[in-house]
Design an enzyme around this catalytic site. Structure first.
Site, PDB file in Angstrom:
ATOM      1  N   ARG A  11      39.887  22.928 -65.480  1.00  9.62           N
ATOM      2  CA  ARG A  11      40.620  23.732 -64.170  1.00  9.62           C
ATOM      3  C   ARG A  11      39.880  25.251 -64.081  1.00  9.62           C
ATOM      4  O   ARG A  11      40.091  25.901 -63.074  1.00  9.62           O
ATOM      5  CB  ARG A  11      41.775  23.794 -64.135  1.00  9.62           C
ATOM      6  CG  ARG A  11      42.438  22.429 -63.859  1.00  9.62           C
ATOM      7  CD  ARG A  11      43.829  22.466 -64.002  1.00  9.62           C
ATOM      8  NE  ARG A  11      44.262  21.791 -65.391  1.00  9.62           N
ATOM      9  CZ  ARG A  11      45.410  21.776 -65.806  1.00  9.62           C
ATOM     10  NH1 ARG A  11      46.632  21.779 -65.112  1.00  9.62           N
ATOM     11  NH2 ARG A  11      45.531  21.272 -67.192  1.00  9.62           N
ATOM     12  N   GLY A  12      39.496  25.920 -65.423  1.00  8.21           N
ATOM     13  CA  GLY A  12      39.469  27.260 -65.217  1.00  8.21           C
ATOM     14  C   GLY A  12      38.215  27.802 -64.425  1.00  8.21           C
ATOM     15  O   GLY A  12      38.220  28.919 -64.166  1.00  8.21           O
ATOM     16  N   ASP A  34      34.051  28.370 -67.078  1.00  2.00           N
ATOM     17  CA  ASP A  34      34.555  29.734 -66.852  1.00  2.00           C
ATOM     18  C   ASP A  34      34.094  30.822 -68.373  1.00  2.00           C
ATOM     19  O   ASP A  34      33.894  31.850 -67.969  1.00  2.00           O
ATOM     20  CB  ASP A  34      36.075  29.752 -66.973  1.00  2.00           C
ATOM     21  CG  ASP A  34      36.652  28.719 -67.774  1.00  2.00           C
ATOM     22  OD1 ASP A  34      35.958  28.152 -68.632  1.00  2.00           O
ATOM     23  OD2 ASP A  34      37.916  28.598 -68.068  1.00  2.00           O
ATOM     24  N   ASP A  66      32.909  29.714 -75.525  1.00  2.00           N
ATOM     25  CA  ASP A  66      33.525  30.149 -76.470  1.00  2.00           C
ATOM     26  C   ASP A  66      33.110  29.695 -77.814  1.00  2.00           C
ATOM     27  O   ASP A  66      31.944  30.315 -78.347  1.00  2.00           O
ATOM     28  CB  ASP A  66      35.164  30.021 -76.557  1.00  2.00           C
ATOM     29  CG  ASP A  66      36.187  30.492 -77.408  1.00  2.00           C
ATOM     30  OD1 ASP A  66      36.057  31.605 -77.562  1.00  2.00           O
ATOM     31  OD2 ASP A  66      36.829  29.871 -78.292  1.00  2.00           O
ATOM     32  N   LYS A  81      31.813  34.463 -75.070  1.00  2.00           N
ATOM     33  CA  LYS A  81      32.223  35.251 -76.380  1.00  2.00           C
ATOM     34  C   LYS A  81      31.213  34.867 -77.475  1.00  2.00           C
ATOM     35  O   LYS A  81      31.439  33.747 -78.184  1.00  2.00           O
ATOM     36  CB  LYS A  81      33.545  34.607 -76.579  1.00  2.00           C
ATOM     37  CG  LYS A  81      34.693  34.994 -75.723  1.00  2.00           C
ATOM     38  CD  LYS A  81      35.906  34.823 -76.246  1.00  2.00           C
ATOM     39  CE  LYS A  81      37.095  34.350 -75.424  1.00  2.00           C
ATOM     40  NZ  LYS A  81      38.217  33.736 -75.792  1.00  2.00           N
ATOM     41  N   VAL A  83      41.433  36.094 -72.805  1.00  3.33           N
ATOM     42  CA  VAL A  83      41.306  36.643 -71.620  1.00  3.33           C
ATOM     43  C   VAL A  83      42.109  35.616 -70.336  1.00  3.33           C
ATOM     44  O   VAL A  83      42.222  34.418 -70.775  1.00  3.33           O
ATOM     45  CB  VAL A  83      40.056  37.006 -70.963  1.00  3.33           C
ATOM     46  CG1 VAL A  83      39.436  38.118 -71.713  1.00  3.33           C
ATOM     47  CG2 VAL A  83      39.253  35.726 -70.963  1.00  3.33           C
ATOM     48  N   ASP A  88      43.612  30.486 -67.604  1.00  2.00           N
ATOM     49  CA  ASP A  88      44.910  30.472 -68.150  1.00  2.00           C
ATOM     50  C   ASP A  88      45.414  30.871 -69.582  1.00  2.00           C
ATOM     51  O   ASP A  88      44.337  30.593 -70.132  1.00  2.00           O
ATOM     52  CB  ASP A  88      45.453  29.218 -67.577  1.00  2.00           C
ATOM     53  CG  ASP A  88      45.003  28.171 -68.746  1.00  2.00           C
ATOM     54  OD1 ASP A  88      43.670  27.999 -68.834  1.00  2.00           O
ATOM     55  OD2 ASP A  88      45.948  27.641 -69.549  1.00  2.00           O
ATOM     56  N   ARG A 126      46.181  31.985 -63.939  1.00  2.00           N
ATOM     57  CA  ARG A 126      45.189  31.865 -63.071  1.00  2.00           C
ATOM     58  C   ARG A 126      44.937  32.333 -61.819  1.00  2.00           C
ATOM     59  O   ARG A 126      43.850  32.808 -61.567  1.00  2.00           O
ATOM     60  CB  ARG A 126      45.228  30.200 -62.969  1.00  2.00           C
ATOM     61  CG  ARG A 126      45.098  29.337 -64.039  1.00  2.00           C
ATOM     62  CD  ARG A 126      44.833  27.990 -63.625  1.00  2.00           C
ATOM     63  NE  ARG A 126      45.161  27.123 -64.698  1.00  2.00           N
ATOM     64  CZ  ARG A 126      44.117  26.540 -65.685  1.00  2.00           C
ATOM     65  NH1 ARG A 126      42.918  27.009 -65.523  1.00  2.00           N
ATOM     66  NH2 ARG A 126      44.440  25.560 -66.458  1.00  2.00           N
TER      67      ARG A 126
HETATM   68  P1  IMP Z   1      34.806  26.105 -76.253  1.00  4.89           P
HETATM   69  O1  IMP Z   1      34.783  24.710 -76.109  1.00  4.89           O
HETATM   70  O2  IMP Z   1      35.347  26.648 -77.365  1.00  4.89           O
HETATM   71  O3  IMP Z   1      33.467  26.956 -75.901  1.00  4.89           O
HETATM   72  O4  IMP Z   1      35.739  26.471 -75.233  1.00  4.89           O
HETATM   73  C1  IMP Z   1      35.436  26.623 -73.788  1.00  4.89           C
HETATM   74  C2  IMP Z   1      36.706  26.508 -72.998  1.00  4.89           C
HETATM   75  O5  IMP Z   1      38.022  27.122 -73.696  1.00  4.89           O
HETATM   76  C3  IMP Z   1      36.845  27.228 -71.802  1.00  4.89           C
HETATM   77  O6  IMP Z   1      36.462  26.261 -70.765  1.00  4.89           O
HETATM   78  C4  IMP Z   1      38.193  27.813 -71.480  1.00  4.89           C
HETATM   79  O7  IMP Z   1      38.730  26.667 -70.711  1.00  4.89           O
HETATM   80  C5  IMP Z   1      38.696  27.841 -72.808  1.00  4.89           C
HETATM   81  N1  IMP Z   1      38.837  29.206 -73.355  1.00  4.89           N
HETATM   82  C6  IMP Z   1      38.052  29.668 -74.386  1.00  4.89           C
HETATM   83  N2  IMP Z   1      38.471  30.919 -74.327  1.00  4.89           N
HETATM   84  C7  IMP Z   1      39.272  31.285 -73.500  1.00  4.89           C
HETATM   85  C8  IMP Z   1      40.268  32.543 -73.195  1.00  4.89           C
HETATM   86  O8  IMP Z   1      39.809  33.595 -73.847  1.00  4.89           O
HETATM   87  N3  IMP Z   1      41.110  32.383 -72.175  1.00  4.89           N
HETATM   88  C9  IMP Z   1      41.540  31.299 -71.818  1.00  4.89           C
HETATM   89  N4  IMP Z   1      40.823  29.967 -71.840  1.00  4.89           N
HETATM   90  C10 IMP Z   1      39.831  30.218 -72.846  1.00  4.89           C
HETATM   91 MG    MG Z   2      37.498  25.419 -69.476  1.00  3.81          MG
END
Ligand code: IMP
Ligand code: MG
Length: 178
Positions: free
Chosen positions: A45-46, A102, A105, A133, A155, A161, A167
């Site tokens: 949803r981000g 969004d 990470d 990040k 964040v 969220d 949000r």
């Molecule tokens: P990844 O699979 O670890 O790259 O995660 C990506 C998803 O984790 C993003 O789409 C966000 O929904 C969530 N996410 C990563 N960092 C944050 C944060 O700092 N705040 C909130 N959601 C996050």
């Molecule tokens: Mg996400």
């Protein structure tokens, strides 16, 4: 999950986000110039606020679709296991596609989504993430466009969220436990 008290420190203003989107849209328009109809895919949803602002700056024929992938649950740590909770409504074979995320990470979500959608044979697949990040990356993936690189902070705001809250903040802030 969110019982620990925290405050939100302002990090990226709504104005800075708007200015960045405007300049990114110039580049995106160049990349997709002459496209028949671009499919802009928001990852729920981000990305819902980001995609709303992004498409209104894009002077291109577009369609909007959504995909929901989950890796975080309600916590602050990636589960590294990506599940598709809601798939696209439309087919993307032979289409130009822009995936809107969004935050990148660990990178697992983006990697998973790229593999999934590439398998459907779009004519062109590009990605954009509002935030990145890089210090948290565990798999090698990078969005074609990134709004802002940020340090390893949790964040919220502008669609993003913490345990489903915050949000609706118009800016990006970092969560600081008190
Ligand atoms: P990844 O699979 O670890 O790259 O995660 C990506 C998803 O984790 C993003 O789409 C966000 O929904 C969530 N996410 C990563 N960092 C944050 C944060 O700092 N705040 C909130 N959601 C996050
Ligand atoms: Mg996400």
């Amino acid at each position: 999950m969110s019982e620990r008290p925290y405050v939100i420190d302002r990090m990226i203003s709504a104005k800075a986000i708007a200015a960045r989107i405007e300049s990114l849209c110039g580049e995106i328009q160049d990349e997709f110039a002459g496209t028949d109809k671009l499919v802009v895919v928001g990852l729920l949803r981000g990305s819902f606020v980001f995609i709303a602002d992004l498409v209104r700056e894009l002077d291109l024929p577009i369609e909007v679709d959504f995909l929901e992938a989950s890796s975080y649950g309600d916590g602050m740590v990636s589960s590294r296991e990506v599940r598709i909770l809601k798939d696209l409504r439309g087919a993307i074979e032979g289409r130009d596609v822009l995936v809107v995320e969004d935050i990148v990470d660990t990178g697992y979500t983006m990697q998973h989504v790229i593999r999934l959608l590439k398998g459907r044979k779009p004519s062109k697949l590009r990605t954009i993430a509002l935030l990145d990040k890089p210090s948290k990356r565990e798999v090698e993936v990078k969005a074609d466009w990134t709004g802002f690189e940020i340090p390893d902070e949790f964040v919220v705001g502008y669609g993003i969220d913490y345990a489903q809250r915050n949000r609706n903040l118009p800016y990006i802030g970092k969560v600081r436990f008190t």
